[in-house]
Design a protein around this motif. Structure first.
Motif, PDB file in Angstrom:
ATOM      1  N   MET A  34       0.833  -1.199   0.000  1.00  0.00           N
ATOM      2  CA  MET A  34       0.000   0.000   0.000  1.00  0.00           C
ATOM      3  C   MET A  34       0.866   1.247   0.000  1.00  0.00           C
ATOM      4  SD  MET A  34      -3.117  -1.069   2.609  1.00  0.00           S
ATOM      5  CE  MET A  34      -2.062  -1.474   4.011  1.00  0.00           C
ATOM      6  N   LEU A 206     -13.026  -7.065   4.083  1.00  0.00           N
ATOM      7  CA  LEU A 206     -13.764  -5.867   3.682  1.00  0.00           C
ATOM      8  C   LEU A 206     -15.276  -6.046   3.766  1.00  0.00           C
ATOM      9  CD1 LEU A 206     -11.717  -4.751   0.535  1.00  0.00           C
ATOM     10  CD2 LEU A 206     -11.365  -4.128   2.935  1.00  0.00           C
ATOM     11  N   LEU A 294     -10.324   1.432   2.924  1.00  0.00           N
ATOM     12  CA  LEU A 294     -10.286   0.486   1.809  1.00  0.00           C
ATOM     13  C   LEU A 294     -11.690   0.195   1.276  1.00  0.00           C
ATOM     14  CD1 LEU A 294      -7.568  -2.055   3.019  1.00  0.00           C
ATOM     15  CD2 LEU A 294      -7.310  -0.242   1.313  1.00  0.00           C
ATOM     16  N   ASN A 297     -12.536   3.006  -0.925  1.00  0.00           N
ATOM     17  CA  ASN A 297     -11.789   2.903  -2.181  1.00  0.00           C
ATOM     18  C   ASN A 297     -12.388   1.832  -3.086  1.00  0.00           C
ATOM     19  OD1 ASN A 297     -10.051   4.905  -1.375  1.00  0.00           O
ATOM     20  ND2 ASN A 297      -8.213   3.642  -1.329  1.00  0.00           N
ATOM     21  N   LEU A 298     -12.783   0.716  -2.486  1.00  0.00           N
ATOM     22  CA  LEU A 298     -13.396  -0.344  -3.278  1.00  0.00           C
ATOM     23  C   LEU A 298     -14.696   0.139  -3.914  1.00  0.00           C
ATOM     24  CD1 LEU A 298     -13.744  -3.205  -4.334  1.00  0.00           C
ATOM     25  CD2 LEU A 298     -14.644  -3.860  -2.084  1.00  0.00           C
ATOM     26  N   TYR A 320      -6.878  -5.698  -0.587  1.00  0.00           N
ATOM     27  CA  TYR A 320      -7.043  -4.406  -1.252  1.00  0.00           C
ATOM     28  C   TYR A 320      -6.767  -4.565  -2.746  1.00  0.00           C
ATOM     29  CZ  TYR A 320      -2.097  -4.595   0.151  1.00  0.00           C
ATOM     30  OH  TYR A 320      -0.802  -4.996   0.398  1.00  0.00           O
ATOM     31  N   ASN A 362      -4.503  -2.833  -7.558  1.00  0.00           N
ATOM     32  CA  ASN A 362      -4.265  -2.558  -6.138  1.00  0.00           C
ATOM     33  C   ASN A 362      -4.877  -1.193  -5.801  1.00  0.00           C
ATOM     34  OD1 ASN A 362      -3.207  -1.744  -3.673  1.00  0.00           O
ATOM     35  ND2 ASN A 362      -1.113  -2.366  -4.125  1.00  0.00           N
ATOM     36  N   GLY A 364      -5.037   0.033  -2.651  1.00  0.00           N
ATOM     37  CA  GLY A 364      -4.535   0.470  -1.346  1.00  0.00           C
ATOM     38  C   GLY A 364      -3.661   1.704  -1.471  1.00  0.00           C
TER      39      GLY A 364
END
Length: 383
Positions: A34, A206, A294, A297-298, A320, A362, A364
């Motif tokens: 990350m 997550l 995270l 972000n997802l 991530y 990625n 992260g």
């Protein structure tokens, strides 16, 4: 406490694999570390250890072993013992060592694909027969990846000795359920297989509707044939400090692993040990904040993928990492290279995981970087 996940850290000022592999105009969303600063408690522990000024050969403290026992009990209801722990300088070396120590030349080492690329080179590294089987890919967009137990059993040959497993799974992000793991355990016992369970991403769940259960906790019948690999490296972003733990309940397996390691694996470095202790003992609040970041972000990744014609993704339940299916897109033949050239975004090539036509992304990283990368991908994939 508020933690900073927004600041962009210049990682090019040091020799960094992720950021120096490609030209400066490329945003790297490939290798699995990350771009967030490690937890403040970890940084403080490292500063204190560096201030001591002596960096001779270290040893794993009883306190660290007890801390990992406490982590396992509190998070996974798995009662491990200090005597089961063999700390090693990384999960990948431990995977290779376990397969070598617990099989003979000519025997088979089996794993599922798609899979984290180092799994696919282990048999070749140690002079064993490489054996694979395919996971069942989603039957519809958004459906989960599944363990096909029939495919697993069909892949087991008379010479198969070691099953390398990834739980939660890299690259799909799947958290395997109890039914799948019980089926895997039954086959391992019936066919007399050693199971090496890489659980590196277990602290990065997550999806709040699922939970990780260590294979050793869920399937105690595997006790005399199981090696579990844990590490703080992914969760707390300290991969460069090379610190991991092989948890081996069976005395014979542990002795064979330890004997094989002698002279081949160095001990864990002293900074890695200090960072591991701080991570597991003091950084739960930071971990929870990271998981929230995270998840956001997802959600951003999902929103963009939904706008890309003929690109599919099942949201990862852990990690991530997003595993994108471009097999039906205009970039199907070489998606990683095309996106690198046309979007200037570096992703991991699915071919390296055994599944061409996919890429691994990625997410992260600070959201502003992620947004920039996704907008670059928009310009190519939304056409």
């Amino acid at each position: 406490m508020n933690f900073d996940f927004a600041t962009r850290i210049d990682r090019r000022q040091h020799a960094t694999k992720k950021w120096l592999q490609y030209d400066e105009d490329v945003l790297p969303l490939w290798v699995a570390d990350m771009d967030f600063r490690s937890p403040p408690a970890v940084i403080s522990a490292l500063e204190s250890r560096v201030a001591h000024g002596v960096f001779g050969y270290g040893d794993v403290s009883a306190a660290l072993k007890q801390t990992l026992c406490d982590w396992s009990r509190d998070h996974y209801d798995w009662q491990i013992e200090k005597a089961w722990q063999l700390w090693v300088p990384g999960v990948v070396p431990a995977l290779n060592l376990a397969a070598m120590a617990l099989s003979e030349p000519g025997q088979g080492v089996l794993t599922a694909t798609p899979i984290y690329p180092p799994f696919l080179s282990i048999a070749r590294n140690i002079g064993r027969e490489a054996q694979t089987f395919a996971l069942a890919d989603p039957v519809a967009p958004g459906e989960p990846w599944r363990l096909d137990l029939e495919a697993l059993e069909a892949a087991i040959q008379p010479n198969t000795r070691v099953l390398l497993w990834c739980h939660p799974h890299n690259p799909t992000g799947r958290v395997w359920n109890a039914e799948e793991m019980k089926g895997l355990a039954e086959l391992a016992v019936r066919h007399d297989l050693i199971v090496v369970s890489d659980e590196l991403h277990c602290d990065l769940i997550l999806d709040p509707s699922v939970s990780h259960r260590p294979l050793g906790q869920l399937c105690p019948e595997l006790k005399d044939r199981l090696i579990t690999l844990w590490a703080p490296s992914k969760t707390f972003n300290i991969a460069g400090l090379s610190s991991a733990c092989a948890i081996i309940a069976d005395d014979d397996l542990r002795q064979r692993f330890q004997s094989a390691a002698a002279g081949l694996l160095p001990s864990v470095n002293v900074l890695g040990l200090s960072a591991s202790q701080a991570a597991y003992a003091e950084c739960e609040e930071w971990r929870q904040a990271l998981l929230s970041e995270l998840r956001d972000n997802l959600a951003l990744v999902e929103a963009h993928v939904s706008r890309w014609p003929n690109v599919a993704m099942t949201a990862p339940e852990a990690t991530y990492l997003a595993w994108l299916d471009l097999r039906h897109s205009a970039l199907a033949e070489s998606p990683q290279q095309r996106l690198l050239e046309e979007a200037r975004v570096a992703l991991s090539d699915g071919a390296d995981f055994g599944w061409p036509g996919f890429v691994r992304l990625n997410f992260g990283m600070p959201r502003s970087w992620l947004e920039e990368a996704l907008m670059r991908l928009d310009r190519v994939l939304s056409e």
